[in-house]
Scaffold this active site. Structure first.
Site, mmCIF file in Angstrom:
data_model
loop_
_atom_site.group_PDB
_atom_site.id
_atom_site.type_symbol
_atom_site.label_atom_id
_atom_site.label_comp_id
_atom_site.label_asym_id
_atom_site.label_seq_id
_atom_site.Cartn_x
_atom_site.Cartn_y
_atom_site.Cartn_z
ATOM 1 C CD GLN A 1 -2.812 -0.916 2.519
ATOM 2 O OE1 GLN A 1 -3.770 -0.163 2.566
ATOM 3 N NE2 GLN A 1 -2.449 -1.645 3.559
ATOM 4 C CB VAL A 2 3.322 2.597 2.399
ATOM 5 C CG1 VAL A 2 4.284 3.776 2.473
ATOM 6 C CG2 VAL A 2 2.284 2.698 3.517
ATOM 7 C CG LEU B 1 11.717 -7.597 3.219
ATOM 8 C CD1 LEU B 1 11.167 -6.576 4.206
ATOM 9 C CD2 LEU B 1 13.082 -7.186 2.739
ATOM 10 C CB ALA C 1 5.960 -4.565 7.112
ATOM 11 C CB THR D 1 0.908 -5.717 7.541
ATOM 12 O OG1 THR D 1 0.426 -6.224 6.297
ATOM 13 C CG2 THR D 1 2.101 -4.792 7.289
ATOM 14 C CE1 TYR E 1 7.078 5.509 5.625
ATOM 15 C CE2 TYR E 1 8.261 3.885 4.304
ATOM 16 C CZ TYR E 1 7.783 5.172 4.484
ATOM 17 O OH TYR E 1 8.019 6.118 3.531
ATOM 18 C CE1 TYR F 1 2.929 -5.302 11.547
ATOM 19 C CE2 TYR F 1 1.610 -4.076 13.144
ATOM 20 C CZ TYR F 1 2.306 -4.129 11.949
ATOM 21 O OH TYR F 1 2.396 -3.006 11.163
ATOM 22 C CE LYS G 1 6.866 -2.655 11.169
ATOM 23 N NZ LYS G 1 7.492 -2.567 9.807
ATOM 24 C CD1 TRP H 1 -4.719 1.720 13.895
ATOM 25 C CD2 TRP H 1 -6.815 2.491 13.772
ATOM 26 N NE1 TRP H 1 -5.315 1.513 15.115
ATOM 27 C CE2 TRP H 1 -6.596 1.980 15.078
ATOM 28 C CE3 TRP H 1 -8.059 3.047 13.478
ATOM 29 C CZ2 TRP H 1 -7.576 1.985 16.064
ATOM 30 C CZ3 TRP H 1 -9.029 3.066 14.460
ATOM 31 C CH2 TRP H 1 -8.799 2.534 15.740
#
Length: 304
Positions: free
Chosen positions: A12-13, A43, A66, A68, A105, A131, A135, A156
C-alpha cells in the site's frame, strides 16, 4: 540521493511511494512480485536482500515492506520475525556498507495501549502481540547498526489497493445488512498516500543540507493523520462518505473488544503524537476524516 531503492513497492505505502519519490532521484522499485526476477526482494530470504542492494548500490533505501497480518502473525511467528525483525537490520547493514541511508516504517502497535494521551517518540514501547514485537525489534536493529536513518511510525494504514480496513468494510457492506465493529480501540486511520507524500516532503528537506539533516534531524518520528477515532467510528465515516449506492448495509453496531476476540491482542489506545514531525519539518498533516474523504472521492471517480 542519486539512486533510491524502494523495497516493498507492491504494498500500500510502497505503491504510493513510487510516485512521490520520483522528484528526489532515480527510483528503483522492487518487491516480491517485481517483473524482473533478478530484482525480486523477499525479506524472508536474506540473500535476495544482499544481492539486490549490492548490485544496485543505492544512496538511499526506503523499506516499505512488512509482514502486516496482525492475527496471522500469532501462528506464523518465525516468518513475521524474519520479515519485520531480521530483514530491517540486514538492509541497514547493507546500506552502511555503501555509505547509504535508510527510511523504514513501523507501527503504533509497539505500544501497549494503557495511555490515555497520544504516545510520543520518548514513550517506552511495550507491544502486546507478535506483530508489534517484531516491528519494534526491527526498529532497534536499524538503530543498532548506527547509520543515518529515518524510522516513521504510523497507524491503521488504509488505501485503495491491497488488504485493509477500508476495502474490507466496502466489500462487507455489499454482502451483509449488519456489521458489528469494535468501538473501544482508539487510533488514527492513516491513508497510505498521506504517508508517502509526507515521506517525500521530509526527504526533500534533507536535500538542502544533507549532512545536517542526517546528523541532527534524522531519527524516530511519528507520522499519522491528525485526530483519532475507533474502528466503529472509522467504519461509520466510510459509509457516511461513500457515494456508491450498491451497499446493502442497514445497521452498523458498536461492540466492545471482548465480543470480537482475535488471536492477537490489540492496544485499546494507540494514537501517536505527531508534533515532533510537524515542528521539525513544518509539515501540516491532514485530519483523518478529510484524508478519508479524499481517498473515497478518488475511489468513486475511478468506478464512475
Amino acid at each position: 540521493m542519486n539512486r533510491i531503492l524502494l523495497v516493498g513497492a507492491d504494498g500500500q505505502v510502497g505503491w504510493e511511494l513510487q510516485r512521490t519519490l520520483l522528484t528526489l532521484g532515480d527510483v528503483i522499485a522492487v518487491g516480491r512480485n517485481t517483473s524482473q526476477s533478478a530484482l525480486r526482494v523477499d525479506l524472508a530470504a536474506p540473500d535476495t536482500i544482499q544481492q539486490v542492494v549490492r548490485e544496485l548500490k543505492p544512496s538511499l533505501i526506503v523499506n516499505a515492506a512488512a509482514y502486516t497480518a496482525v492475527d496471522k502473525a500469532e501462528q506464523e511467528v518465525e516468518l513475521a520475525e524474519k520479515v519485520n525483525a531480521v530483514a530491517p537490520g540486514i538492509l541497514a547493514e547493507e546500506a552502511k556498507r555503501l555509505g547509504a541511508a535508510i527510511v523504514h516504517y513501523s507501527t503504533d502497535y509497539v505500544f501497549n495501549g494503557s495511555s490515555d494521551i497520544p504516545y510520543t517518540e520518548q514513550d517506552q514501547p511495550d507491544p502486546l502481540n507478535t506483530y508489534g514485537r517484531t516491528k519494534l525489534i526491527g526498529e532497534q536493529a536499524i538503530q543498532a547498526v548506527g547509520l543515518p536513518h529515518l524510522i516513521l511510525r504510523t497507524s491503521w494504514v488504509y488505501g485503495l489497493r491491497g488488504r485493509n480496513f477500508l476495502l474490507t468494510m466496502l466489500k462487507l457492506a455489499q454482502e451483509r445488512e449488519e456489521l458489528r465493529i469494535v468501538s473501544d480501540q482508539i487510533g488514527a486511520p492513516t491513508w497510505s498516500r498521506t504517508i508517502a507524500e509526507a515521506t517525500a516532503q521530509v526527504l526533500a528537506s534533507s536535500m538542502r543540507d544533507p549532512e545536517r539533516f542526517w546528523a541532527e534531524q534524522a531519527g524516530l518520528y511519528h507520522l499519522t493523520a491528525v485526530g483519532r477515532t475507533s474502528w466503529h467510528g472509522f467504519a461509520e465515516a466510510i459509509f457516511q462518505l461513500q457515494r456508491l449506492k450498491t451497499l446493502n448495509l442497514k445497521a452498523l453496531v458498536a461492540i466492545p473488544s471482548e465480543q470480537y476476540p482475535t488471536p492477537a491482542k490489540r492496544p485499546a489506545y494507540s494514537q501517536l503524537d505527531t508534533s515532533k514531525l510537524s515542528e521539525t519539518f513544518g509539515l501540516k498533516l491532514p485530519e483523518w476524516r478529510r484524508a478519508l474523504e479524499l481517498a473515497l472521492d478518488i475511489s468513486s471517480n475511478s468506478v464512475e
